[in-house]
Design a protein around this motif. Structure first.
Motif, PDB file in Angstrom:
ATOM      1  N   ASP A 447      -0.151  14.944 -55.644  1.00  0.00           N
ATOM      2  CA  ASP A 447       1.168  14.631 -54.948  1.00  0.00           C
ATOM      3  C   ASP A 447       2.341  14.129 -55.729  1.00  0.00           C
ATOM      4  O   ASP A 447       3.391  14.866 -55.661  1.00  0.00           O
ATOM      5  N   GLU A 451       5.816  16.214 -56.491  1.00  0.00           N
ATOM      6  CA  GLU A 451       7.322  15.843 -56.223  1.00  0.00           C
ATOM      7  C   GLU A 451       8.226  15.953 -57.603  1.00  0.00           C
ATOM      8  O   GLU A 451       9.217  16.214 -57.330  1.00  0.00           O
ATOM      9  N   TYR A 454       8.950  19.469 -58.131  1.00  0.00           N
ATOM     10  CA  TYR A 454      10.110  19.899 -57.004  1.00  0.00           C
ATOM     11  C   TYR A 454      11.254  19.570 -57.684  1.00  0.00           C
ATOM     12  O   TYR A 454      12.394  20.319 -57.464  1.00  0.00           O
ATOM     13  N   GLN A 474       8.845  24.194 -48.870  1.00  0.00           N
ATOM     14  CA  GLN A 474       8.221  22.883 -49.491  1.00  0.00           C
ATOM     15  C   GLN A 474       7.512  21.929 -48.646  1.00  0.00           C
ATOM     16  O   GLN A 474       7.989  22.050 -47.401  1.00  0.00           O
ATOM     17  N   LYS A 475       6.749  21.148 -48.913  1.00  0.00           N
ATOM     18  CA  LYS A 475       5.832  20.208 -48.339  1.00  0.00           C
ATOM     19  C   LYS A 475       5.748  18.914 -48.894  1.00  0.00           C
ATOM     20  O   LYS A 475       5.906  18.487 -49.965  1.00  0.00           O
ATOM     21  N   ASP A 476       5.128  17.871 -47.931  1.00  0.00           N
ATOM     22  CA  ASP A 476       5.159  16.686 -48.406  1.00  0.00           C
ATOM     23  C   ASP A 476       3.639  16.461 -48.663  1.00  0.00           C
ATOM     24  O   ASP A 476       2.698  17.255 -48.682  1.00  0.00           O
ATOM     25  N   THR A 482       9.093  19.623 -45.582  1.00  0.00           N
ATOM     26  CA  THR A 482      10.092  18.511 -45.586  1.00  0.00           C
ATOM     27  C   THR A 482      11.488  19.193 -45.576  1.00  0.00           C
ATOM     28  O   THR A 482      12.410  18.452 -45.693  1.00  0.00           O
ATOM     29  N   ASN A 486      14.765  16.860 -45.532  1.00  0.00           N
ATOM     30  CA  ASN A 486      15.979  16.989 -46.709  1.00  0.00           C
ATOM     31  C   ASN A 486      17.342  17.472 -46.334  1.00  0.00           C
ATOM     32  O   ASN A 486      18.155  16.875 -46.850  1.00  0.00           O
TER      33      ASN A 486
END
Length: 521
Positions: A447, A451, A454, A474-476, A482, A486
């Motif tokens: 994770d 981040e 990204y 994109q994802k968390d 997200t 965002n």
């Protein structure tokens, strides 16, 4: 590239006739469609017409990679806003997510992609019937499949399920053109098929005048991006992460852990990635080609980023950064996300312009109690040092996919498939190191690595028509999108999940009873 950039096939080739011939029922100057597709030259020109929708322009026309993806897509995101020179109401409504199915830019993106697909389908039907060199014929068909895949890739990401047209339409009535949407999985199946076949048919490189045409490496790199997109939201087919890794490594050079023999690498100086003098270099896998002072074949993005009123420069200041509030700073923007040592910052942006006639500097200072001596940043990636008051056009190409992005695709897919492995770190660190940044902190979790990647992807590809496509996929850490968060972070509090897809243009719904509007619109 000269042979493809500046040639266009007309829908009908009709020469003028004299006055006394005006009433003749069968003018001798008319060239029918069946008469046209006869020679090798006809085949080459027909394929050139498929490229045309990448880069054509002029004072009144925008095409996807010549400002349309900016005014009709990136303004809706979190990096950009329409500046004072962008007065079109459709553009300004899209920028605040107040657009609708009647929005002109929403229609133009749809219409131009399908116009290009129609030309591609003509080539795929007509060119195989022409008697000429087999190797060249195979290459031309490969180029056409690559381009059709690219156009459909844009459509399926922007609109979701769309009509899938794979044959040349020669219908008689309007009703014959009524075609229902195909599921996105079917659209992606065609994209994958076209790119796979293109990779087999295309050469590794070209010599002049064909530099800039689609290559085998471009087909593999784009296919890796397709797999990464399918593995991401909204499709979320996780098995494609490994497919993306495998396909990216077929295009990556051996020094970067790949098996590609295409000579790709990063250009050492980040500025040289964008300057016209160094375009079509080892980093440029596939680009929309531009030339200034050449009958409207220049990049019209250039003056839109330049401040107005500067002696010797043509600027409309139609494109500006999106300002939003972070803490006490009410003028935060993507410009301030860069570290001070990041070399990309002063290439991607400038904070002043120098008049070529007076030598004076011009900028827009910001009165900001949170940041001393703050100043407005201006986008700079389409700057052409030779394009001043003489022309509105820039000769700067638009990279559709370049080697830095391929490395980022590889790093992201590897992390998602196998965790933050040495391979993932190597690809990401190569991009960071060129920017003057140190290696990413070792030992990150999946994770944390995601981040960090990204962020580097965002900073690497600012103003390259990539951000919206990233926002929607994109994802968390929990696997959730997200997208809304965002956009709301930068003040677009009306953002909703349905905004991830564009509405089907109202005119298309009116003319095609089989089309159904996207959810939420």
């Amino acid at each position: 590239m000269n042979s493809l950039k500046y040639m266009v096939v007309a829908a009908t080739l009709l020469a003028t006739t004299s006055c006394k011939e005006f009433l003749t029922e069968s003018p001798e100057s008319f060239i029918s469609e069946d008469q046209y597709y006869k020679t090798q030259a006809d085949a080459v020109t027909a394929v050139n017409a498929v490229y045309f929708f990448l880069n054509s322009g002029g004072s009144t026309v925008q095409t996807p990679y010549n400002t349309l993806f900016n005014t009709g897509m990136d303004f809706a995101g979190d990096d950009e806003d329409p500046g004072p020179g962008a007065t079109n109401p459709d553009v300004r409504s899209l920028a605040v997510l107040a657009h609708s199915s009647t929005n002109l830019r929403v229609y133009e993106i749809w219409q131009q992609h399908y116009a290009a697909i129609k030309k591609a389908n003509v080539v795929l039907e007509k060119v195989p019937t022409i008697n000429f060199d087999n190797t060249l014929r195979s290459r031309l068909l490969g180029e056409t499949k690559f381009l059709r895949a690219l156009y459909y890739f844009n459509l399926v990401r922007l609109y979701g399920d769309v009509p899938l047209i794979t044959e040349y339409q020669k219908f008689v009535t309007a009703a014959d053109y009524a075609i229902a949407k195909s599921p996105s999985k079917d659209v992606y199946a065609l994209i994958e098929k076209d790119l796979t076949e293109a990779a087999t048919a295309l050469p590794a490189s070209y010599s002049s005048p064909d530099v800039g045409r689609a290559t085998a490496g471009a087909a593999k790199a784009l296919l890796a991006k397709v797999y990464l997109t399918k593995a991401s939201l909204p499709l979320n087919i996780a098995s494609h992460y490994q497919d993306a890794v495998t396909k990216a490594e077929e295009a990556l050079s051996s020094a970067d852990g790949g098996s590609g023999a295409y000579g790709y690498d990063l250009i050492a100086n980040y500025a040289d990635v964008f300057l016209p003098a160094t375009k079509n270099g080892k980093e440029h896998i596939f680009s929309a080609q531009f030339k200034s002072n050449s009958l409207g074949q220049g990049n019209n993005q250039n003056p839109r980023s330049i401040l107005t009123g500067i002696p010797g420069l043509t600027g409309s200041y139609a494109d500006m950064v999106r300002f939003y509030t972070v803490g006490s700073d009410k003028f935060f923007s993507v410009f301030k996300l860069y570290q001070p040592t990041d070399k990309r910052k002063r290439v991607t942006f400038v904070t002043s312009f120098t008049s070529p006639t007076s030598g004076r500097k011009f900028g827009l200072p910001i009165v900001n109690t949170a940041v001393a001596n703050d100043s407005t940043p201006f986008f700079n990636k389409t700057w052409d040092p030779t394009s001043t008051a003489l022309t509105n056009e820039s000769a700067a190409n638009v990279a559709i996919i370049r080697y830095a992005e391929l490395l980022l695709i590889h790093a992201e897919a590897e992390n998602e498939a196998n965790g933050p492995t040495a391979k993932a770190y190597k690809s990401l660190n190569k991009v960071r190191n060129r920017a003057g940044l140190p290696d990413l902190t070792p030992g990150l979790t999946k994770d944390q690595f995601r981040e960090a990647l990204y962020l580097d992807r965002r900073l690497e590809l600012v103003f390259e028509y990539q951000r919206w496509f990233d926002l929607i996929r994109q994802k968390d850490a929990t696997g959730n999108s997200t997208f809304v968060a965002n956009l709301q972070k930068v003040g677009k509090t009306n953002a909703k999940d349905f905004h991830r897809l564009y509405p089907i243009p109202q005119s298309e719904l009116d003319n095609n009873a089989k089309l159904v509007q996207n959810t939420g619109w």
